[in-house]
Design an enzyme around this catalytic site. Structure first.
Site, PDB file in Angstrom:
ATOM      1  N   GLU A   1      50.269  58.152  58.926  1.00 50.38           N
ATOM      2  CA  GLU A   1      51.485  58.826  59.434  1.00 50.38           C
ATOM      3  C   GLU A   1      50.999  59.363  60.776  1.00 50.38           C
ATOM      4  OE1 GLU A   1      51.229  61.029  56.165  1.00 50.38           O
ATOM      5  OE2 GLU A   1      52.517  59.935  55.116  1.00 50.38           O
TER       6      GLU A   1
ATOM      7  N   TYR B   1      47.102  52.859  67.714  1.00 45.15           N
ATOM      8  CA  TYR B   1      47.446  52.166  66.484  1.00 45.15           C
ATOM      9  C   TYR B   1      47.949  50.901  66.614  1.00 45.15           C
ATOM     10  CZ  TYR B   1      45.789  56.857  64.559  1.00 45.15           C
ATOM     11  OH  TYR B   1      45.321  58.053  64.173  1.00 45.15           O
TER      12      TYR B   1
END
Length: 166
Positions: free
Chosen positions: A108, A120
């Site tokens: 998250e 990411y």
């Protein structure tokens, strides 16, 4: 640079890095100790030689559940960012998790943390969904991302070219 497993002696250094990085999860020191000593936990540190003395410059904390894992926390000292340390930490974590039978990693991230979401994505993570008002201080949505790290999947440690993405 060297990426290695956390030792209890690293606690002060990773806590200091966490305090310098407001986007990182703000854990208590005992949270790192608990995860590092949990058989399903992995805490890695990155260190660089500074005047021939190793200096911890970043960390990554993972937790496994059966064949999945979560990247629970990660930060790199601001004075050492943009030098490949986060990439090395995540790549080392992926190798460790694969060796332990993990095929998918979740995380998250704050919706406003564009540098992290871009990083990411470059490592193979894809957006799954948004958790509304997940974070506090300040209130903000969380982006839930996942990466397939099963042996048959594309290596998440290198970005895909625009040719490969088509």
């Amino acid at each position: 640079m060297n990426v290695r497993p956390f030792s209890d002696d690293d606690l002060g250094a990773i806590y200091a890095i966490q305090l310098k990085c407001p986007q990182a999860a703000q854990w208590r020191t005992e949270d790192y100790i608990r995860l590092a000593h949990d058989p399903l936990g992995t805490v890695l540190v990155a260190e660089v030689d500074d005047a021939n003395l190793p200096q911890v410059t970043g960390f990554a904390a993972f937790h496994r559940v059966i064949d999945e894992a979560e990247l629970r926390n990660m930060a790199v000292d601001p004075s050492h960012q943009r030098k490949g340390i986060a990439r090395a930490l995540l790549a080392a974590g992926i190798l460790d998790l694969q060796a332990n039978g993990v095929s998918r990693i979740f995380l998250e991230v704050r919706a406003s943390n564009q540098p992290a979401t871009t990083f990411y994505a470059s490592m193979g993570f894809r957006l799954l969904h948004t958790r509304r008002d997940y974070y506090r201080d300040p209130a903000e949505d969380a982006l839930v991302m996942a990466c397939d790290i099963s042996p048959s999947s594309e290596s998440p440690s290198r970005p895909r070219s625009s040719e490969e993405q088509r």
